[in-house]
Structure formats: structure tokens, C-alpha cells
Scaffold this motif. Sequence first.
Motif, PDB file in Angstrom:
ATOM      1  N   SER A 177      50.600  25.909  55.729  1.00  0.00           N
ATOM      2  CA  SER A 177      49.728  25.724  54.563  1.00  0.00           C
ATOM      3  C   SER A 177      48.411  26.473  54.731  1.00  0.00           C
ATOM      4  N   ARG A 178      47.937  26.553  55.965  1.00  0.00           N
ATOM      5  CA  ARG A 178      46.697  27.299  56.193  1.00  0.00           C
ATOM      6  C   ARG A 178      46.935  28.797  56.024  1.00  0.00           C
ATOM      7  N   VAL A 179      48.079  29.275  56.469  1.00  0.00           N
ATOM      8  CA  VAL A 179      48.416  30.684  56.267  1.00  0.00           C
ATOM      9  C   VAL A 179      48.511  30.985  54.777  1.00  0.00           C
ATOM     10  N   GLU A 180      49.090  30.060  54.016  1.00  0.00           N
ATOM     11  CA  GLU A 180      49.203  30.225  52.564  1.00  0.00           C
ATOM     12  C   GLU A 180      47.823  30.309  51.911  1.00  0.00           C
ATOM     13  N   THR A 181      46.900  29.474  52.375  1.00  0.00           N
ATOM     14  CA  THR A 181      45.538  29.494  51.831  1.00  0.00           C
ATOM     15  C   THR A 181      44.856  30.827  52.088  1.00  0.00           C
ATOM     16  N   VAL A 182      45.011  31.344  53.309  1.00  0.00           N
ATOM     17  CA  VAL A 182      44.415  32.643  53.627  1.00  0.00           C
ATOM     18  C   VAL A 182      45.075  33.755  52.815  1.00  0.00           C
ATOM     19  N   LEU A 183      46.389  33.658  52.644  1.00  0.00           N
ATOM     20  CA  LEU A 183      47.104  34.661  51.857  1.00  0.00           C
ATOM     21  C   LEU A 183      46.547  34.743  50.440  1.00  0.00           C
ATOM     22  N   LYS A 184      46.242  33.597  49.846  1.00  0.00           N
ATOM     23  CA  LYS A 184      45.689  33.591  48.489  1.00  0.00           C
ATOM     24  C   LYS A 184      44.366  34.352  48.437  1.00  0.00           C
ATOM     25  N   GLN A 185      43.580  34.241  49.507  1.00  0.00           N
ATOM     26  CA  GLN A 185      42.326  34.988  49.549  1.00  0.00           C
ATOM     27  C   GLN A 185      42.585  36.487  49.685  1.00  0.00           C
ATOM     28  N   LEU A 186      43.539  36.838  50.527  1.00  0.00           N
ATOM     29  CA  LEU A 186      43.839  38.248  50.732  1.00  0.00           C
ATOM     30  C   LEU A 186      44.414  38.892  49.472  1.00  0.00           C
ATOM     31  N   GLN A 187      45.087  38.104  48.658  1.00  0.00           N
ATOM     32  CA  GLN A 187      45.681  38.641  47.436  1.00  0.00           C
ATOM     33  C   GLN A 187      44.633  39.020  46.393  1.00  0.00           C
ATOM     34  N   GLN A 188      43.372  38.712  46.677  1.00  0.00           N
ATOM     35  CA  GLN A 188      42.288  39.132  45.793  1.00  0.00           C
ATOM     36  C   GLN A 188      41.669  40.458  46.259  1.00  0.00           C
ATOM     37  N   PHE A 189      42.194  41.013  47.343  1.00  0.00           N
ATOM     38  CA  PHE A 189      41.649  42.260  47.892  1.00  0.00           C
ATOM     39  C   PHE A 189      42.083  43.456  47.047  1.00  0.00           C
ATOM     40  N   ASP A 190      41.411  44.568  47.302  1.00  0.00           N
ATOM     41  CA  ASP A 190      41.778  45.850  46.702  1.00  0.00           C
ATOM     42  C   ASP A 190      42.739  46.564  47.654  1.00  0.00           C
TER      43      ASP A 190
END
Length: 464
Positions: free
Chosen positions: A158-171
Motif C-alpha cells: 500500500s505504501r508503494v501504491e501511494t508513492v506510485l500515485k505521486q510519481l504518476q504526476q511527474f513529467d
Amino acid sequence: MAVTQRLDLRQSTSLVMTPQLQQAIKLLELSNLEVSAYVERELEQNPLLERDEDEPVLAPGARGALPSPPDNGLNSGLGRSRSGSGNGTRDGNDGPPIEETLANAIDLREHLTTQLTLDIQDPADRAIGLALIDSLDEAGYVMGGLEPVAERLGCDASRVETVLKQLQQFDPPGIFARNLKECLALQLLDRNRLDPAMQALLDHLHLLAQGDRVKLMRICAVDAEDLTQMVSEIKALDPKPALAFDAAPLTPVTPDILMHRTPEGGWVVELNNQTLPRVLVNQSYYSRLLKGSRGKEDRDYIVTQMTSANWLVKSLHQRAVTILKVATEIVRQQDAFFGHGVQHLKPLMRRDIAATIGMHESTVSRVAANKYIATPRGLYELRFFFSNAIADTAGGESHSAAAVRARIKGLIESESEVLSDDRLVQLLKGEGVDIARRTVAKYRESLRIPSSTERRRQRVLRVG
């Protein structure tokens, strides 16, 4: 008042940065591969230098200058070094400066890592982000799922999923998607075009491939004209966002340092000898050249090349010893992270390492730049392991500055009434974090969070 002349003698000390000292410092900052490129140029220019094909610069498995304590089994990989002596200077006119041997191109990895450093402050989340960057395929999709990342780093999926959501906002938009549907959705979200009708279209892309427009209009609740426009928007998206950024998006990083666990449960830290440049000074050739020289100019040239060659070999050996000392101490200090996972990353400052191994803090800083270590939990740049520390109010273990920033962000995101910086200080001190108001304000601003006055104004406008 009479004006008189007077002669005074004053004694002072200053550091003279000779060309050889400047290049020695620069060598310390470079990665093994960058140093190898520099050495290749030196081999072409200096007739007294030759490759050492017989043995590595540092033999793996030998005991280092900083043997590990018995409780963790660390040992470094120092061994024999074939170096010369001498303190010659470099001319500076025999080729471009060392920094010009570096590549200037920025690939996708560097592009993403820079965003990670700016947007994610928590060291554990940053470690997860680095692992997800390494999991990207050539198109920019996350391969292999999130469970392997969580297992390798010792944290919840679940923590990896949370970080992934942040990374998906990258360029670039669409990066870090797990499938085509998610990739297109991320790009539409970036354009503020992911409405319910568009989401329904993404959920039924197979019908679009089949050309079943009638069924799609019914599912999306749109007419023919709207559907045509939506399909045009979908076709304008990039299904492989990484390729749009760079033809070779992820340049593999070659580690400068290797570590692995011993049968006794400790760690072995050694330099990656496959990437270390190996050079020798040909003493016999030097003697023959000097004996056959025909004049002062020839002799001066031969002596200059000899001192230059000796300096290079000596500097390479000292560089290797220094890197190994720093890396070994970092592994010792972060033993809990390597043994138990990202939640156990401890606050660590460069001066802590410098004081332990008897080096200047600036030397540690140079070593930490551009050097990667391959660990059982992934590949990390050495400077990843450093973060500031904040004292505990009860005198206990200090808190990572990154963890405090994350806590400030959490408090503000969950605030029922707007929290001022003073109130945040009180709450943090209640949790054992000894922090000043100006530090809270600095961390809040680094997180791009407005002041309490501005947040209160925004809340009023939303209610109105």
C-alpha cells in the motif's frame, strides 16, 4: 599630523590550488566510468602510462583500512595498489579539462530522479520511488507489479501504491502507468479532460478497436459528434510517453561499489573492479627515453610526463581508498535499513561520516556525488543516505528532517481548522520533535504549502 612611510612584515597562510590538486579533487567527484574515460585520454597522451591487465587496482575481499566491528561483520575490499610516487604538475595545454570528458545529455532516469528529489522528501518514500524508476520499461510503464518492490524494500504494498500515485504526476504525462488504459487516463487527467464520459470510453477501449460506435455512444451517454471528438482526443495522446522524451529513456547505471551479505550475517563492501581504470607507469621505458634524450627540452618533457604519470596512478589509488572508506561507513551507519527495510533509514549527515573516518566533510560530499552502490535492496547513489536530523525533545533518538517534513504535510492535510506555524510547532513538540517556528515555515514552504493566512482565505472562498 606627519605622514611617514613604514615597512612591515606580515606572515599569513593560504591554500594554493595547484593544477594537480584541482584535478585530484575533480577525480574524487567523478564516477568510475567517467574516470575511465579520462584515463583513456591520458593513456593516449602520455607514453609512460600503460594499462595494467594483470590485477585490479584494489583486490576484492582483502581487509580494508576500516575493518568492521564484530557485531555486523563489515569488511572493506582494500588490497595491493600498484602506484608510483611523485608530485608533478599538469601543463593544462595538452587536452581539454577533465570536466569536459563528461556527458552532457540528460536521460529520462535523471529527469525523473530530479523530480523525485524535489517532490518527495521522506527518505523511505524516495527509496521506493527509485525502485519504481528502475522498474520502468522502454515505453515508461511499470513492469512486474508492486509486490516485488515492496518485498525487496521491506514495506507494505500500500505504501508503494501511494508513492506510485505521486510519481504518476511527474513529467512526461502518462509515465509510471501499469497499462495502456492508465497511461491514457493520466494524460487526460493532466489536460483536465478525464470526465465520466471519457473514463467510460477508456474502460471500453476494446469496443473502440472493434469500431462499435453505437455501443460506445450508449455506454458513454454521448452523441455521435461528442464521441468523434473524444476519439480524436484519445488518438492525440502518447501511448509510450518515455519514447517521446528520449530514444534511449533509461540508461543503465553501473555501480561503483558492491555490497553483499556474508554467511555470518554481516556485509562485505568492495569497489566494482570491472569499472575501475588500471594503469601503470613504465619505469624501464622512462629510463631508456631519458638516456636517449638529446637536449634539455627533451629531458624536461620526459620528466614532466613521468611526474604526471606518477601523480595520476597515485591519485587513482587514493581515490579508490577514500571512496571505499566512505561507502563502508555509510553501510555500517545504515545497517538497519539494509537489514530490515526502508522504515529503518536513520538520519545521517556528512559530518557524521567525516568525523568517524577522519576526513573533511567536503571530501565526503565529493565522494557521495555520482557514486552508486549496488545493495540487496536496490541501486542507490551514496548521497541518498544523507539527510538532516532534528533533535528529540526528550533527548531520545533524533528525527529525520525528511520525516518531519512529511509529518508537517500530514498535519496540514488533515487539519479541521487552519493550523498556524506556531500551532504546528506545539503539535510537533507534543510528538517529541524539538523544532523552531522558522524551521517549520521553511519546511512548509519547501512543500509548496501556503501560509495559514492564505489557506484560511482559500477556505473562505471555497465555502463562498
